[in-house]
Design a protein around this motif. Sequence first.
Motif, PDB file in Angstrom:
ATOM      1  N   GLU A 127       0.181   0.603  -4.705  1.00  0.00           N
ATOM      2  CA  GLU A 127      -0.195   1.857  -5.375  1.00  0.00           C
ATOM      3  C   GLU A 127       0.803   2.966  -5.043  1.00  0.00           C
ATOM      4  O   GLU A 127       1.164   3.771  -5.912  1.00  0.00           O
ATOM      5  CB  GLU A 127      -1.616   2.261  -4.977  1.00  0.00           C
ATOM      6  CG  GLU A 127      -2.698   1.371  -5.583  1.00  0.00           C
ATOM      7  CD  GLU A 127      -4.096   1.804  -5.216  1.00  0.00           C
ATOM      8  OE1 GLU A 127      -5.008   1.612  -6.041  1.00  0.00           O
ATOM      9  OE2 GLU A 127      -4.289   2.326  -4.095  1.00  0.00           O
ATOM     10  N   ALA A 128       1.266   3.008  -3.791  1.00  0.00           N
ATOM     11  CA  ALA A 128       2.246   4.023  -3.392  1.00  0.00           C
ATOM     12  C   ALA A 128       3.579   3.827  -4.111  1.00  0.00           C
ATOM     13  O   ALA A 128       4.324   4.795  -4.312  1.00  0.00           O
ATOM     14  CB  ALA A 128       2.445   3.993  -1.879  1.00  0.00           C
ATOM     15  N   LEU A 129       3.877   2.591  -4.500  1.00  0.00           N
ATOM     16  CA  LEU A 129       5.085   2.322  -5.280  1.00  0.00           C
ATOM     17  C   LEU A 129       4.915   2.691  -6.751  1.00  0.00           C
ATOM     18  O   LEU A 129       5.859   2.572  -7.544  1.00  0.00           O
ATOM     19  CB  LEU A 129       5.469   0.841  -5.169  1.00  0.00           C
ATOM     20  CG  LEU A 129       6.031   0.393  -3.820  1.00  0.00           C
ATOM     21  CD1 LEU A 129       6.224  -1.112  -3.802  1.00  0.00           C
ATOM     22  CD2 LEU A 129       7.341   1.106  -3.506  1.00  0.00           C
ATOM     23  N   GLY A 130       3.719   3.140  -7.106  1.00  0.00           N
ATOM     24  CA  GLY A 130       3.459   3.549  -8.481  1.00  0.00           C
ATOM     25  C   GLY A 130       3.002   2.433  -9.385  1.00  0.00           C
ATOM     26  O   GLY A 130       2.922   2.619 -10.607  1.00  0.00           O
ATOM     27  N   LEU A 131       2.680   1.266  -8.813  1.00  0.00           N
ATOM     28  CA  LEU A 131       2.221   0.138  -9.627  1.00  0.00           C
ATOM     29  C   LEU A 131       0.741   0.293  -9.952  1.00  0.00           C
ATOM     30  O   LEU A 131      -0.052   0.760  -9.127  1.00  0.00           O
ATOM     31  CB  LEU A 131       2.463  -1.177  -8.888  1.00  0.00           C
ATOM     32  CG  LEU A 131       3.926  -1.486  -8.544  1.00  0.00           C
ATOM     33  CD1 LEU A 131       4.034  -2.785  -7.767  1.00  0.00           C
ATOM     34  CD2 LEU A 131       4.784  -1.549  -9.804  1.00  0.00           C
ATOM     35  N   VAL A 132       0.362  -0.115 -11.144  1.00  0.00           N
ATOM     36  CA  VAL A 132      -1.023  -0.029 -11.597  1.00  0.00           C
ATOM     37  C   VAL A 132      -1.747  -1.306 -11.210  1.00  0.00           C
ATOM     38  O   VAL A 132      -1.310  -2.417 -11.554  1.00  0.00           O
ATOM     39  CB  VAL A 132      -1.092   0.184 -13.126  1.00  0.00           C
ATOM     40  CG1 VAL A 132      -2.540   0.169 -13.606  1.00  0.00           C
ATOM     41  CG2 VAL A 132      -0.400   1.487 -13.509  1.00  0.00           C
ATOM     42  N   VAL A 133      -2.848  -1.173 -10.497  1.00  0.00           N
ATOM     43  CA  VAL A 133      -3.624  -2.326 -10.046  1.00  0.00           C
ATOM     44  C   VAL A 133      -4.556  -2.779 -11.157  1.00  0.00           C
ATOM     45  O   VAL A 133      -5.236  -1.963 -11.796  1.00  0.00           O
ATOM     46  CB  VAL A 133      -4.413  -1.983  -8.766  1.00  0.00           C
ATOM     47  CG1 VAL A 133      -5.296  -3.159  -8.348  1.00  0.00           C
ATOM     48  CG2 VAL A 133      -3.451  -1.612  -7.644  1.00  0.00           C
TER      49      VAL A 133
END
Length: 410
Positions: A306-312
């Motif tokens: 999430e901190a890398l900006g990826l959508v879970v």
Amino acid sequence: MTSAFPAPIDPPARLLMGPGPISAYPSVLGAMSAPLVGQYDPFMTNTMVETQELYRQVWGTSNEATILIDGTSRAGIEAALISLIRPGDRVLVPVFGRFGHLLAEIAERAMAEVHTIETEWGQVFPPSVVEEAIVRVKPTLLALVQGDTSTTMNQPLDEIGAICQKHGVLFYTDATASLGGNAFEADAWGLDAATAGLQKCLGGPSGSAPLTLSERAVEVVRSRKRIEAGIREAGDENADDFVRSNYFDLGMVLDYWGPRRLNHHTEATSMLYGARECARVLLLEGRDAVLERHRVAGAAMLAGVEALGLVVFGDVSHKMNNVVAVEIPTGVPGDAARQALLEDFGIEIGTSFGPLHGRVWRIGTMGYNARKDAVLTTLAALEAILRRFGAPVPAGAGVEAAADVFAGRG
């Protein structure tokens, strides 16, 4: 003359951080290299007894019928379903991912009348929805996946057993992807049958399938018992409605594991050693401690991606501890990025199936790899690969967020 004979096996170094298989505990690999003994050697039969008792504790059960099926986790599923389902039985399968579809197919091959209910991938079933379907379908057996790695969802089971008992339905679950890394209480939750595999949270190789059966399930198996002619003795059962598989006939397999030691097949000795060590390692650390380790590692990986900006993907409140699915960023070629991660860093993550194929990556934190260094190394490598393929990710954010979770700050 140059020989074309192949060299000894020499696999490359890999950190397996996908949805399974994962990197095995070193002691499991060591156990599997132990010398072989005969299948009726006292050491062998004692090891089988020890393994049964260890897996009773792993499953949270007192079931006498707690054994291993020689084969992958799918062999355990098939043994349970083909032994419990009579041709024509109604079977209800709630489907919330690929492996619900698998249970339905195996039940169909067992000649059941299969009924399914489905929910969107990334969701789970409320108990009320399952009960409504049971009342409507009136099945003999409910077959329900606990943790489906195709979606990463963990189906709550704690209320389902009571519903099944209320309506006289046998309750089977496939815990291949969840056992050892997520709570599982076979007796407290009213399970009649459950199967798993070693290659995920239990930290071993694929090839042995732990299985447990309640007394109610054993009664069904015994009622269909048939001993093959070459080893049949006077007085042995010979049911007309016998199980339509020899290898997966749990009636004979239970006699092989029980005091009679009926010669059904030759136990896979090295896999037995490995399965025993998987359970021993888990129980030595402590069931609660292992669950907490998986919870923390999974939370750290979740925070990191999430901190890398990826959508879970999916309902995070029902995500398994041991695997997370993330949407592949727009413009990033998913398969090429995974291949680069493997070739340049020796780290494997997974894609998915069906409607999620090419849409998500699945990243596992399970068994031996549910630990801080594996999580942080994977996040650092993933960040580098994402940058290479043009994704605008914040420098160091994934590792920092995960480290905070491990330090109790997340």
